[in-house]
Design a protein around this motif. Structure first.
Motif, PDB file in Angstrom:
ATOM      1  N   SER A 244       0.821  -1.229   0.000  1.00 28.12           N
ATOM      2  CA  SER A 244       0.000   0.000   0.000  1.00 28.12           C
ATOM      3  C   SER A 244       0.840   1.259   0.000  1.00 28.12           C
ATOM      4  CB  SER A 244      -0.897   0.056   1.231  1.00 28.12           C
ATOM      5  OG  SER A 244      -1.423  -1.176   1.524  1.00 28.12           O
ATOM      6  N   GLY A 245       2.153   1.136   0.098  1.00 29.43           N
ATOM      7  CA  GLY A 245       3.001   2.329   0.051  1.00 29.43           C
ATOM      8  C   GLY A 245       3.314   2.906   1.422  1.00 29.43           C
ATOM      9  N   ASN A 246       2.889   2.223   2.489  1.00 24.36           N
ATOM     10  CA  ASN A 246       3.233   2.708   3.827  1.00 24.36           C
ATOM     11  C   ASN A 246       4.647   2.272   4.195  1.00 24.36           C
ATOM     12  OD1 ASN A 246       0.774   4.042   4.353  1.00 24.36           O
ATOM     13  ND2 ASN A 246      -0.194   2.029   4.667  1.00 24.36           N
ATOM     14  N   VAL A 247       5.226   3.008   5.170  1.00 22.92           N
ATOM     15  CA  VAL A 247       6.644   2.802   5.495  1.00 22.92           C
ATOM     16  C   VAL A 247       6.767   2.060   6.810  1.00 22.92           C
ATOM     17  CG1 VAL A 247       8.859   3.943   5.866  1.00 22.92           C
ATOM     18  CG2 VAL A 247       7.143   5.020   4.376  1.00 22.92           C
ATOM     19  N   SER A 248       7.415   0.914   6.766  1.00 25.19           N
ATOM     20  CA  SER A 248       7.703   0.124   7.966  1.00 25.19           C
ATOM     21  C   SER A 248       9.211   0.041   8.140  1.00 25.19           C
ATOM     22  CB  SER A 248       7.121  -1.291   7.813  1.00 25.19           C
ATOM     23  OG  SER A 248       7.571  -2.121   8.859  1.00 25.19           O
ATOM     24  N   ALA A 249       9.655  -0.055   9.403  1.00 26.10           N
ATOM     25  CA  ALA A 249      11.089  -0.228   9.646  1.00 26.10           C
ATOM     26  C   ALA A 249      11.452  -1.693   9.789  1.00 26.10           C
ATOM     27  CB  ALA A 249      11.478   0.521  10.924  1.00 26.10           C
ATOM     28  N   CYS A 250      10.461  -2.571   9.876  1.00 23.72           N
ATOM     29  CA  CYS A 250      10.730  -3.963  10.271  1.00 23.72           C
ATOM     30  C   CYS A 250      10.296  -4.933   9.180  1.00 23.72           C
ATOM     31  CB  CYS A 250       9.986  -4.247  11.574  1.00 23.72           C
ATOM     32  SG  CYS A 250      10.019  -5.958  12.094  1.00 23.72           S
ATOM     33  N   PHE A 251      11.160  -5.902   8.895  1.00 34.20           N
ATOM     34  CA  PHE A 251      10.844  -6.885   7.855  1.00 34.20           C
ATOM     35  C   PHE A 251       9.685  -7.796   8.245  1.00 34.20           C
ATOM     36  CE2 PHE A 251      15.488  -6.238   6.918  1.00 34.20           C
ATOM     37  CZ  PHE A 251      15.277  -5.540   5.745  1.00 34.20           C
ATOM     38  N   GLU A 252       9.446  -7.929   9.531  1.00 34.21           N
ATOM     39  CA  GLU A 252       8.325  -8.795   9.927  1.00 34.21           C
ATOM     40  C   GLU A 252       7.022  -8.022  10.043  1.00 34.21           C
ATOM     41  OE1 GLU A 252       9.070 -11.971  12.726  1.00 34.21           O
ATOM     42  OE2 GLU A 252      10.982 -12.302  11.748  1.00 34.21           O
ATOM     43  N   ALA A 253       7.101  -6.718  10.167  1.00 33.38           N
ATOM     44  CA  ALA A 253       5.887  -5.897  10.148  1.00 33.38           C
ATOM     45  C   ALA A 253       5.667  -5.460   8.703  1.00 33.38           C
ATOM     46  CB  ALA A 253       6.042  -4.707  11.082  1.00 33.38           C
ATOM     47  N   PHE A 254       5.321  -6.420   7.855  1.00 36.23           N
ATOM     48  CA  PHE A 254       5.252  -6.154   6.415  1.00 36.23           C
ATOM     49  C   PHE A 254       3.859  -5.760   5.971  1.00 36.23           C
ATOM     50  CE2 PHE A 254       4.723 -10.625   7.331  1.00 36.23           C
ATOM     51  CZ  PHE A 254       3.488 -10.862   6.787  1.00 36.23           C
ATOM     52  N   SER A 255       2.915  -5.757   6.921  1.00 38.38           N
ATOM     53  CA  SER A 255       1.582  -5.320   6.519  1.00 38.38           C
ATOM     54  C   SER A 255       0.933  -4.537   7.651  1.00 38.38           C
ATOM     55  CB  SER A 255       0.732  -6.506   6.078  1.00 38.38           C
ATOM     56  OG  SER A 255      -0.184  -6.846   7.056  1.00 38.38           O
ATOM     57  N   GLU A 256      -0.034  -3.730   7.277  1.00 39.16           N
ATOM     58  CA  GLU A 256      -0.659  -2.791   8.210  1.00 39.16           C
ATOM     59  C   GLU A 256      -1.393  -3.520   9.317  1.00 39.16           C
ATOM     60  OE1 GLU A 256      -0.475  -2.616   5.026  1.00 39.16           O
ATOM     61  OE2 GLU A 256       0.409  -0.669   4.605  1.00 39.16           O
ATOM     62  N   ASP A 257      -1.753  -4.803   9.098  1.00 36.62           N
ATOM     63  CA  ASP A 257      -2.481  -5.486  10.165  1.00 36.62           C
ATOM     64  C   ASP A 257      -1.564  -6.301  11.081  1.00 36.62           C
ATOM     65  OD1 ASP A 257      -1.918  -7.522   8.471  1.00 36.62           O
ATOM     66  OD2 ASP A 257      -3.987  -7.882   7.843  1.00 36.62           O
ATOM     67  N   ASN A 258      -0.239  -6.096  10.966  1.00 40.20           N
ATOM     68  CA  ASN A 258       0.677  -6.743  11.903  1.00 40.20           C
ATOM     69  C   ASN A 258       0.364  -6.279  13.325  1.00 40.20           C
ATOM     70  OD1 ASN A 258       3.408  -6.459  13.540  1.00 40.20           O
ATOM     71  ND2 ASN A 258       3.698  -8.110  12.087  1.00 40.20           N
ATOM     72  N   GLU A 259       0.476  -7.192  14.268  1.00 39.92           N
ATOM     73  CA  GLU A 259       0.160  -6.872  15.672  1.00 39.92           C
ATOM     74  C   GLU A 259       0.956  -5.655  16.180  1.00 39.92           C
ATOM     75  OE1 GLU A 259       1.047 -10.202  18.214  1.00 39.92           O
ATOM     76  OE2 GLU A 259       0.300  -9.141  19.993  1.00 39.92           O
ATOM     77  N   PHE A 260       2.160  -5.463  15.657  1.00 44.89           N
ATOM     78  CA  PHE A 260       3.011  -4.373  16.153  1.00 44.89           C
ATOM     79  C   PHE A 260       3.219  -3.276  15.100  1.00 44.89           C
ATOM     80  CE2 PHE A 260       4.310  -8.284  18.406  1.00 44.89           C
ATOM     81  CZ  PHE A 260       3.782  -7.928  19.643  1.00 44.89           C
ATOM     82  N   ALA A 261       2.252  -3.161  14.193  1.00 44.52           N
ATOM     83  CA  ALA A 261       2.365  -2.135  13.154  1.00 44.52           C
ATOM     84  C   ALA A 261       2.507  -0.750  13.774  1.00 44.52           C
ATOM     85  CB  ALA A 261       1.146  -2.194  12.238  1.00 44.52           C
TER      86      ALA A 261
END
Ligand code: SF4
Ligand code: SF4
Length: 469
Positions: free
Chosen positions: A346-363
């Motif tokens: 979706s074009g959002n910026v994450s710092a973590c390879f495991e938080a790869f989607s907006e619905d990650n528990e620690f997004a």
């Protein structure tokens, strides 16, 4: 046997093992009366008697002592000021590397996949999202006169499944970079067609990190294709092709509890048949499809790793375990504290390879930006909190001799294991310390048996070699 008791005990006793008044010089008891003294910030490690350990604090405090001890402390570099291992980003993020999470789709169904790839409807990045990220890092690189621009491809799923975007986005990066070198790399599961392998050899000049679990029976048990058949034959074909082309690739082995006994043979199998530049071994994380499965972070893992390392040494290899990195001096375990710039579909910026989607528990912890028609908007509070997660900020790590090598380990794992409270270590701490100790003893032995001096620092975190963990 679980290691939980062992690491708690080590944590509780750590101050007794700390040379009084000389922070970051550690005396680690070995067998009998012997000690291993480790001064990471002075770049030295040596074997010591109890008498030497007792005499050192006064010498280091400048209060004098036996001439031979003073001379030895000088030779070990302990009388010089320590190096600093702490860096911290400031200001607006200005990355010169982008990691594109191309898709959550995958052609495998690994039993321990952290991303549970294939369990939910897949998402795919568009060319517009990729272009915007590439334009941003190229602009930054041009402004900073950076030596290169980095374009990396990574999970949630298998990047090569979104093939057109992988090839077209890299071609676009080369066009736009206009003379600035582009270094491109990818993680992958190794199940590629020959046409894809040809392209990777010709275009991914930063190398490829493949997930391969060693003995075919070990690999096939946990890394089946979507049709349920083993994938080892395909991955070995890829590795043969890479080997023939002298292409730089790394292999990452994920070890589940029941496969710990196979680890030494798996390492021997990989190194007798293929030529990876690096071989990384990690116990399977209890995340995604592996949540609640038997724990591989055990004493048995350490024993198997040691035997596997012995076999790897015959091939001239030192195995990699991401948190045990003697030779690397850093306060960052990975890029989350260093403005890692990863884009979701979706074009959002994450710092973590495991938080790869907006619905990650620690997004909410790892996402720090979003894209719009006018470029990226960064949440500077969220970014500031990430930048403050360096190991120097973690009181639990304070007296740990592995602190400047491990740098606090994977924060995502810590959140999953301990929740959002204060960092309290994990079973990996004991594994990390034992393997750091092994690395130091190996280096001392290789330097004549008494004193090892280290001149290096700075190596990136290698936890995320493979596509599906
Ligand atoms: S996370 Fe790493 S640095 Fe911190 S206590 Fe554990 S082993 Fe030591
Ligand atoms: S090492 Fe851990 S915290 Fe860092 S990017 Fe990987 S999963 Fe995230």
């Amino acid at each position: 046997m679980l290691v939980r008791n062992a690491w708690s005990r080590l944590g509780a006793e750590r101050l007794e093992r700390f040379l009084d008044g000389t922070p970051d010089i550690f005396a680690i008891p070995l067998e009998g009366e012997a000690y291993l003294v480790y001064a990471p910030l002075h770049g030295a490690a040596f074997a010591a008697t109890k008498g030497l350990v007792a005499a050192l604090p006064a010498v280091l405090a400048g209060e004098g002592g036996e001439e031979s001890v003073v001379a030895f402390a000088r030779e070990a570099g302990l009388l010089k000021p320590p190096r600093s291992a702490v860096t911290r980003r400031q200001g607006d993020p200005s990355p010169t590397e982008v990691t594109l999470f191309l898709t959550t789709a995958c052609n495998l169904r690994c039993t321990y996949c952290y991303a549970s790839a294939g369990d939910a409807p897949a998402t795919y990045m568009s060319m517009e999202v990729a272009k915007q990220g590439i334009d941003f890092v190229i602009d930054n690189a041009r402004r900073q006169s950076a030596p290169y621009v980095g374009v990396n491809y990574h999970g949630g799923g298998e990047p090569s499944v979104h093939w057109n975007l992988m090839t077209e986005s890299l071609a676009y990066a080369h066009e736009q970079a206009d003379g600035i070198p582009v270094i491109a790399a990818s993680a992958g599961n190794g199940v590629f067609t020959d046409r894809q392998i040809d392209w990777m050899i010709a275009n991914l000049n930063g190398g490829m990190s493949l997930s391969f679990d060693g003995l075919p029976e070990a690999h096939d048990k946990h890394r089946p294709t979507v049709r349920g058949t083993g994938s080892s034959g395909r991955v070995m074909h890829t590795m043969r092709r890479f080997t023939e082309a002298d292409y730089p690739y790394a292999v990452r082995l994920t070890v589940t509890a029941e496969q710990i006994p196979l680890l030494p043979d798996s390492i021997e199998f990989v190194l007798s048949n293929f030529t990876p530049k690096r071989v990384q071994v990690e116990p399977a994380y209890q995340l995604g499809r592996h949540e609640g499965k038997p724990d591989a972070e055990t004493e048995d893992f350490i024993a198997a790793y040691r035997e596997a390392q012995g076999r790897a040494a015959r091939f001239g290899h030192e195995l990699i375990y991401s948190a045990a990195r003697v030779g690397t001096l850093t306060n960052h375990f990975c890029g989350i504290t260093q403005d890692n710039f990863c884009l979701t579909p979706s074009g959002n910026v994450s710092a973590c390879f495991e938080a790869f989607s907006e619905d990650n528990e620690f997004a909410d912890v790892f996402f720090y930006g979003s894209s719009g028609p006018d470029g990226y908007t960064f949440d500077m509070d969220a970014l500031g909190r990430l930048r403050e997660l360096g190991v120097e900020q973690r009181s639990f790590c304070d007296g740990c001799f592995a602190k400047w090598n491990c740098a606090g380990d994977c924060y995502h794992k810590s959140l999953s294991a301990n929740g959002r409270g204060e960092f309290a270590g994990s079973q990996r701490c004991h594994i990390t310390r034992e393997l750091v100790k092994d690395q130091l003893l190996t280096r001392i032995a290789g330097s004549g048996g008494l004193l090892w001096r280290d001149g290096q620092d700075g190596e990136p975190c290698t936890l995320h070699g493979g596509g599906s963990e």
